[in-house]
Design a protein around this motif. Structure first.
Motif, mmCIF file in Angstrom:
data_model
loop_
_atom_site.group_PDB
_atom_site.id
_atom_site.type_symbol
_atom_site.label_atom_id
_atom_site.label_comp_id
_atom_site.label_asym_id
_atom_site.label_seq_id
_atom_site.Cartn_x
_atom_site.Cartn_y
_atom_site.Cartn_z
ATOM 1 N N GLY A 48 -37.519 94.288 -4.192
ATOM 2 C CA GLY A 48 -38.928 94.885 -3.478
ATOM 3 C C GLY A 48 -40.189 94.494 -3.522
ATOM 4 N N THR A 49 -40.714 94.563 -3.778
ATOM 5 C CA THR A 49 -42.441 95.282 -4.646
ATOM 6 C C THR A 49 -42.550 95.943 -5.685
ATOM 7 N N GLY A 73 -48.587 87.143 -5.651
ATOM 8 C CA GLY A 73 -48.643 88.257 -5.912
ATOM 9 C C GLY A 73 -50.675 87.943 -5.291
ATOM 10 N N ARG A 100 -43.818 90.927 -4.764
ATOM 11 C CA ARG A 100 -42.307 90.635 -4.751
ATOM 12 C C ARG A 100 -41.289 90.189 -6.562
ATOM 13 N N ARG A 101 -40.559 91.580 -6.837
ATOM 14 C CA ARG A 101 -39.907 91.186 -7.581
ATOM 15 C C ARG A 101 -39.712 89.791 -7.470
ATOM 16 N N GLU A 103 -40.451 87.433 -6.963
ATOM 17 C CA GLU A 103 -41.909 86.120 -7.567
ATOM 18 C C GLU A 103 -41.868 86.273 -9.045
ATOM 19 N N ARG A 182 -42.803 95.308 5.597
ATOM 20 C CA ARG A 182 -43.722 94.953 5.827
ATOM 21 C C ARG A 182 -44.273 95.174 7.850
ATOM 22 N N PHE A 219 -48.541 96.520 3.801
ATOM 23 C CA PHE A 219 -47.566 96.430 2.713
ATOM 24 C C PHE A 219 -46.856 97.640 3.133
ATOM 25 N N SER A 268 -37.834 93.694 7.945
ATOM 26 C CA SER A 268 -38.302 93.314 6.726
ATOM 27 C C SER A 268 -38.121 95.083 5.640
ATOM 28 N N GLU A 270 -36.654 97.467 3.134
ATOM 29 C CA GLU A 270 -35.757 97.238 2.133
ATOM 30 C C GLU A 270 -35.437 98.949 1.338
#
Ligand SMILES: Cc1cc2nc3c(=O)[nH]c(=O)nc-3n(C[C@H](O)[C@H](O)[C@H](O)COP(=O)(O)OP(=O)(O)OC[C@H]3O[C@@H](n4cnc5c(N)ncnc54)[C@H](O)[C@@H]3O)c2cc1C
Length: 365
Positions: A48-49, A73, A100-101, A103, A182, A219, A268, A270
């Motif tokens: 996730g983020t 990010g 984001r994880r 990234e 999103r 987000f 989108s 999660e």
């Protein structure tokens, strides 16, 4: 100062976030590291983020990743607490970075490759053999690896934790399901600038949101009270569309949650069906084994500190191994430095978490 000659090679179990950062920090401290990851392939794109707080950003800078992390990010200057109707209750300066994880994971994997740190996929640790001169890791595929020490960066369901102490506690369910994704919704005014993260306790669930860069929408996430822990099967049986529909229902009276969710993209979404925390772990190390990251301190997601604490501990562990001539001394110094910090964060987050979990009734899913 480089690490004592007695500590030459570390077996790092877990190739998530804490494992790679530990391996990079160890290399900087003159200790060879090899990473073993249970999954057969890298986890690019998974997860996730989250926000990395200033302490986590400093730890990533300490392993030479400041530039790379600045390139992913978006910066988050402030956290804004709201009343669920759009009214501001408090503003807290934060100086973090949302990403984001996947990234961050990508940055770490690239750096491991550049540094020549081996990452072995499909190597699930199942046991260890310890001797006076070293430790041998045993993997599910029948293979083994030898090292001077073994570091358990293997997450909340850590195998290493149980090898250090068979009576160690496991993760605890927080009573919350995490759902996020999103939305095409464009926030207005200061909110729309994307420099602040917003949090609101709605009547039935907790809502967080922030504007994505370059007008890319919003987000959002919702922490949904769910007293009875869902089984993996129950969680799988609920579609993304249904989770989004539930979030819409629970936030129907909340602003701007209602508007953000109205334009949310179901594809989108999660879902983290069981948000978990680690209770206090009595033994962080034994002999040649030690824990780092979520395996030893996973605070509630309400802390916003999971990743930051993990990378901070990774760097501290490497520092202690560098500055102490023996493993027991290094491990004791590491625990002494980190335990008070992580337990304070966990205690503070538990209060927030309980408030979230007791909001509204169960969802019935
Ligand atoms: C897929 C995924 C998505 C996540 N998404 C979010 C998020 O959106 N927001 C957030 O705040 N936190 C998220 N987290 C948690 C967050 O990444 C952690 O709090 C933080 O990164 C600490 O990382 P860690 O390396 O200690 O644990 P983890 O990131 O859980 O990594 C542990 C690694 O160890 C591996 N492993 C486990 N057992 C073994 C074994 N026996 N042998 C070898 N390897 C093993 C796992 O496969 C995993 O790759 C996520 C974690 C995962 C795994």
């Amino acid at each position: 100062m480089s690490a004592p000659r007695t500590t030459r090679k570390a077996l790092v179990i877990g190739g998530g976030i804490a494992g790679p950062v530990t391996a990079l920090a160890l290399r900087g401290a003159g200790v060879e590291a090899e990473v073993f990851e249970a999954y057969g392939t890298s986890a690019d794109g998974i997860g996730g983020t989250f926000m990395i707080a200033p302490n986590g950003l400093a730890a990533l800078a300490a392993v030479g990743l400041a530039g790379e992390v600045d390139g992913i990010g978006q910066p988050i200057g402030r956290m804004v607490m709201e009343d669920g109707k759009g009214g501001v209750l408090a503003e807290i300066p934060v100086g973090g970075r949302a990403m984001r994880r996947a990234e961050l994971y990508g940055v770490l994997q690239r750096r491991l490759r550049e540094e020549g740190v081996p990452v072995r996929y499909g190597r699930r640790l199942v046991g260890v053999d310890e001797g006076p001169g070293g430790v041998t890791a045993r993997f599910a595929d029948g293979g083994t690896a030898d090292g001077d020490l073994l570091i358990g960066a293997d997450g909340t369901r850590s195998v290493v934790r149980g090898l250090i102490d068979p009576a160690a506690p496991g993760p605890q369910y927080t009573g919350l399901v995490g759902v996020g994704g999103r939305s095409a919704h464009r926030l207005e005014g200061l909110r729309g600038r994307g420099e602040s993260m917003h949090f609101a306790q709605g009547g039935r669930a907790f809502f967080g949101y922030w504007a994505l860069p370059e007008g890319a929408g919003t987000f959002w996430f919702s922490n949904i009270p769910q007293p009875a822990q869902l089984t993996a099967e129950q969680a799988r049986a609920v579609s993304r569309e249904d989770w989004l529909a539930l979030a819409r229902e629970l936030h129907a009276e909340d602003l701007p949650a209602r508007d953000v969710l109205a334009e949310a993209d179901a594809a989108s979404v999660e879902v983290f069906p069981r948000l978990e925390i680690m209770p206090s772990v009595p033994h962080w190390y034994r002999d040649r084994m030690v824990l780092v990251g979520d395996s030893v301190h996973a605070p509630s997601n309400s802390s916003g500190q999971g990743v930051s604490l993990a990378v901070e501990s990774a760097v501290e562990l490497a520092r202690c191994l560098e500055s102490h001539p023996d493993l027991p001394g290094a491990f004791a110094a590491y625990e002494a430095a980190r335990r008070p910090v992580v337990e304070q964060v966990a205690a503070d987050a538990a209060v927030v978490n309980d408030r979230k979990a007791s909001a509204g009734a169960g969802t019935g899913m």
